[in-house]
Design an enzyme around this catalytic site. Sequence first.
Site, PDB file in Angstrom:
ATOM      1  N   GLU A 185      -6.423  10.539 -14.791  1.00  0.00           N
ATOM      2  CA  GLU A 185      -6.764  10.758 -13.383  1.00  0.00           C
ATOM      3  C   GLU A 185      -5.913  11.901 -12.796  1.00  0.00           C
ATOM      4  OE1 GLU A 185      -8.351   7.693 -11.560  1.00  0.00           O
ATOM      5  OE2 GLU A 185      -8.471   8.733  -9.652  1.00  0.00           O
TER       6      GLU A 185
ATOM      7  N   GLU B 116       0.832  -1.207   0.000  1.00  0.00           N
ATOM      8  CA  GLU B 116       0.000   0.000   0.000  1.00  0.00           C
ATOM      9  C   GLU B 116       0.865   1.256   0.000  1.00  0.00           C
ATOM     10  OE1 GLU B 116      -3.124  -0.167  -1.214  1.00  0.00           O
ATOM     11  OE2 GLU B 116      -3.593  -1.542   0.424  1.00  0.00           O
TER      12      GLU B 116
ATOM     13  N   ALA C 143     -14.801   3.594  -1.720  1.00  0.00           N
ATOM     14  CA  ALA C 143     -14.564   2.524  -0.750  1.00  0.00           C
ATOM     15  C   ALA C 143     -13.133   2.008  -0.795  1.00  0.00           C
ATOM     16  CB  ALA C 143     -15.535   1.374  -1.011  1.00  0.00           C
TER      17      ALA C 143
ATOM     18  N   ASP D 102      -3.924   0.858  -9.536  1.00  0.00           N
ATOM     19  CA  ASP D 102      -5.336   0.550  -9.772  1.00  0.00           C
ATOM     20  C   ASP D 102      -5.608   0.308 -11.255  1.00  0.00           C
ATOM     21  OD1 ASP D 102      -5.327   1.199  -7.127  1.00  0.00           O
ATOM     22  OD2 ASP D 102      -6.298   3.137  -7.384  1.00  0.00           O
TER      23      ASP D 102
ATOM     24  N   LEU E 226     -11.913   0.638  -3.625  1.00  0.00           N
ATOM     25  CA  LEU E 226     -11.901  -0.515  -4.537  1.00  0.00           C
ATOM     26  C   LEU E 226     -11.717  -0.078  -5.992  1.00  0.00           C
ATOM     27  CD1 LEU E 226     -14.780  -2.636  -2.919  1.00  0.00           C
ATOM     28  CD2 LEU E 226     -12.320  -2.896  -2.577  1.00  0.00           C
ATOM     29  N   SER E 227     -11.265   1.160  -6.170  1.00  0.00           N
ATOM     30  CA  SER E 227     -10.880   1.673  -7.495  1.00  0.00           C
ATOM     31  C   SER E 227     -12.012   1.777  -8.497  1.00  0.00           C
ATOM     32  CB  SER E 227      -9.780   0.808  -8.117  1.00  0.00           C
ATOM     33  OG  SER E 227      -8.659   0.863  -7.335  1.00  0.00           O
ATOM     34  N   SER E 228     -13.088   2.410  -8.077  1.00  0.00           N
ATOM     35  CA  SER E 228     -14.182   2.596  -9.021  1.00  0.00           C
ATOM     36  C   SER E 228     -13.757   3.508 -10.180  1.00  0.00           C
ATOM     37  CB  SER E 228     -15.404   3.178  -8.310  1.00  0.00           C
ATOM     38  OG  SER E 228     -15.064   4.366  -7.648  1.00  0.00           O
ATOM     39  N   SER E 229     -12.886   4.465  -9.924  1.00  0.00           N
ATOM     40  CA  SER E 229     -12.515   5.370 -11.024  1.00  0.00           C
ATOM     41  C   SER E 229     -11.569   4.697 -12.017  1.00  0.00           C
ATOM     42  CB  SER E 229     -11.948   6.693 -10.496  1.00  0.00           C
ATOM     43  OG  SER E 229     -10.873   6.461  -9.646  1.00  0.00           O
TER      44      SER E 229
ATOM     45  N   ASP F 109       3.196   2.160  -4.687  1.00  0.00           N
ATOM     46  CA  ASP F 109       3.246   2.323  -6.158  1.00  0.00           C
ATOM     47  C   ASP F 109       3.920   3.627  -6.575  1.00  0.00           C
ATOM     48  OD1 ASP F 109       0.965   3.838  -5.439  1.00  0.00           O
ATOM     49  OD2 ASP F 109      -0.313   3.052  -7.053  1.00  0.00           O
TER      50      ASP F 109
END
Length: 379
Positions: A159, A34, A122, A171, A124-127, A37
């Site tokens: 992004e 975490e 959340a 992501d 969970l990498s929606s974008s 990257d």
Amino acid sequence: MDVRESVQEAFIKRFGKPADLLVRAPGRVNLIGEHTDYNDGFVLPMAIDRSVWIALRSRIDRRVLISSMEMETPGDFLLDDLHKDGSDWFEYLKGVAWALKEDGYKLQGWEGVMSSDVPVGAGLSSSAAIEMATARAFAQVVGFEWDPVRMAKAGRKAENSWVGVSTGIMDQMASAACQAGHALFLDCRSLHYENIPMPDGISVVVLDTATRRGNVDSGYNERFQQCQTAAHFFGVKALRDVSPQELIEKGKGLDEVVYRRARHIVTEDKRVLDAIDAMHAGYVDKLGQLLDASHVSMRDDFEITNEALNIMVSIARLQPGCYGARMTGGGFGGCAMALVDAGKAENFSTTVAHDYQAKTGLTPSVYVCYASQGAEVVV
Ligand code: GLA
């Protein structure tokens, strides 16, 4: 009706004829690694069975028309006249179109309807899922080859430079390059990656705390800056280049907080490499211990957990069949995850949800998720 059907039905409603393509790109859960990257380090995410879907049809002109089943305002933009225009959800799509063009791709228009079951905010990498689904749509309409690294880079650029959110590349790479049944071991410097089979008999359980990161950008950007400061102090390009030994020997002169930030990154990189060894050897106990240690490091050194995440993780750790648990993603709220004996995952989920709610008064979402395929054309 599942998302795949409803999005196709919504397409017919909007455009009066069936879509001729359906693409999807998944969200991800990060197993370990975490904030490493953007320090040129190592990560081990897994694409999940929650995705962004786009039903679409190509157009002969250079216009993109897009609606979302979850959002009110539809998007409409011309590929020859891309400019940022507010902060609507379809700025992600425009940003990807812009980044692909910047990379030399010749684009063509399409019209589509999008739907997503990746929870927003959340961790969970929606974008990233929106970005990679968009890239997948363009690749198919235009007919260029799916190059996961190039696509992930375009998504990250959209992004960072279009939408204006700082992130690393994990992501987008997870959404672009994962394989079903596998996690993705990624070297974020070389972007070399390897698909690592998930251990048998193990479930990955997502534990959504129902808390959302507040002002995440400031926390994220501050960590980013602190890591840069530490790298500068050690005279290296990125913290990836500092070994645990060097950190101890040379880190004394660092500000105490910055030292702890650096210690998280340096030790987390090592934990990812150890996790890969554990997965190859089938040592699930060891893998679980690394997850636990990662959480402690994020809680105490990197300070990106909140109380809800800490409570969730400690409840998870008390349950039979749980090998390890940690928060996942950017932090400051959102999800944790646990590695659980598959045979015990159902009881685990029920008990953790119950105990968490009893302790915090918050209603969590707890679900087993499966290692899914990265961005793909479905029909
Ligand atoms: C967010 C970012 C990623 C990564 C994680 C933390 O998800 O988008 O690039 O930095 O946080 O690991």
